[in-house]
Motif scaffolding. Structure first.
Motif, mmCIF file in Angstrom:
data_model
loop_
_atom_site.group_PDB
_atom_site.id
_atom_site.type_symbol
_atom_site.label_atom_id
_atom_site.label_comp_id
_atom_site.label_asym_id
_atom_site.label_seq_id
_atom_site.Cartn_x
_atom_site.Cartn_y
_atom_site.Cartn_z
ATOM 1 N N GLU A 46 -31.208 -61.696 15.747
ATOM 2 C CA GLU A 46 -29.824 -61.440 16.135
ATOM 3 C C GLU A 46 -29.748 -60.435 17.275
ATOM 4 N N VAL A 47 -30.588 -59.399 17.227
ATOM 5 C CA VAL A 47 -30.610 -58.405 18.306
ATOM 6 C C VAL A 47 -31.069 -59.060 19.602
ATOM 7 N N ASP A 48 -32.118 -59.864 19.510
ATOM 8 C CA ASP A 48 -32.629 -60.557 20.688
ATOM 9 C C ASP A 48 -31.552 -61.454 21.298
ATOM 10 N N ARG A 49 -30.854 -62.182 20.468
ATOM 11 C CA ARG A 49 -29.797 -63.080 20.950
ATOM 12 C C ARG A 49 -28.639 -62.289 21.562
ATOM 13 N N ALA A 89 -29.616 -61.192 24.971
ATOM 14 C CA ALA A 89 -29.587 -62.317 25.911
ATOM 15 C C ALA A 89 -28.160 -62.628 26.343
ATOM 16 N N VAL A 90 -27.235 -62.598 25.410
ATOM 17 C CA VAL A 90 -25.828 -62.857 25.730
ATOM 18 C C VAL A 90 -25.293 -61.738 26.624
ATOM 19 N N ALA A 91 -25.631 -60.487 26.285
ATOM 20 C CA ALA A 91 -25.174 -59.356 27.097
ATOM 21 C C ALA A 91 -25.690 -59.478 28.524
ATOM 22 N N ALA A 144 -26.473 -62.211 30.042
ATOM 23 C CA ALA A 144 -25.822 -63.362 30.677
ATOM 24 C C ALA A 144 -24.424 -63.015 31.183
ATOM 25 N N ILE A 145 -23.746 -62.080 30.516
ATOM 26 C CA ILE A 145 -22.394 -61.726 30.958
ATOM 27 C C ILE A 145 -22.370 -60.430 31.759
ATOM 28 N N GLY A 146 -23.573 -59.872 32.024
ATOM 29 C CA GLY A 146 -23.667 -58.737 32.930
ATOM 30 C C GLY A 146 -23.558 -57.366 32.305
ATOM 31 N N ILE A 147 -23.779 -57.250 31.011
ATOM 32 C CA ILE A 147 -23.785 -55.926 30.386
ATOM 33 C C ILE A 147 -25.211 -55.409 30.441
ATOM 34 N N ASP A 148 -25.395 -54.192 30.999
ATOM 35 C CA ASP A 148 -26.767 -53.689 31.138
ATOM 36 C C ASP A 148 -27.241 -52.970 29.880
ATOM 37 N N ASP A 149 -28.532 -52.658 29.844
ATOM 38 C CA ASP A 149 -29.160 -52.040 28.678
ATOM 39 C C ASP A 149 -28.584 -50.670 28.350
ATOM 40 N N GLN A 150 -28.122 -49.935 29.342
ATOM 41 C CA GLN A 150 -27.598 -48.602 29.085
ATOM 42 C C GLN A 150 -26.312 -48.674 28.253
#
Length: 104
Positions: free
Chosen positions: A82-85, A88-90, A92-98
């Motif tokens: 679930e975290v991995d998915r 991936a979605v984040a 794809a929509i442009g949300i960065d890791d920070q």
């Protein structure tokens, strides 16, 4: 309602109310949980997908001989997926890791 049914059935399995090898009947579970059979059916399908119940003779669902350790391992694996998915979605929509923070 199906999530509620799922959680209650798992509690019944872990608590010993539903024993290993015991047949599961939608009607009886629906009566015990005071709900219709549809959420029970959905919960049982989810439990079958997680191997917590198995189908015997192609029809009857029974409580699997799955120990608590196997169940915890399954939940850990699900959490990782679930975290991995979500990452991936984040992405794809442009949300960065920070913004997302540490996933684990």
């Amino acid at each position: 309602l199906s999530d509620f049914a799922y959680n209650r059935i798992v509690e019944m399995m872990l608590g010993g109310t539903l024993a290993v090898g015991e047949g599961l009947q939608e009607r009886k579970l629906a009566e015990a949980l005071s709900m219709s059979r549809t959420p029970i059916r959905e919960a049982l399908a989810r439990l079958e997908g997680e191997a917590l119940v198995t189908r015997r003779h192609g029809r009857v669902l029974v409580v699997s001989d799955t120990g608590i350790e196997a169940y915890i391992n399954l939940l850990d694996m699900r959490r990782l997926l679930e975290v991995d998915r979500a990452l991936a979605v984040a992405a794809a929509i442009g949300i960065d890791d920070q913004v997302m923070g540490d996933p684990i």
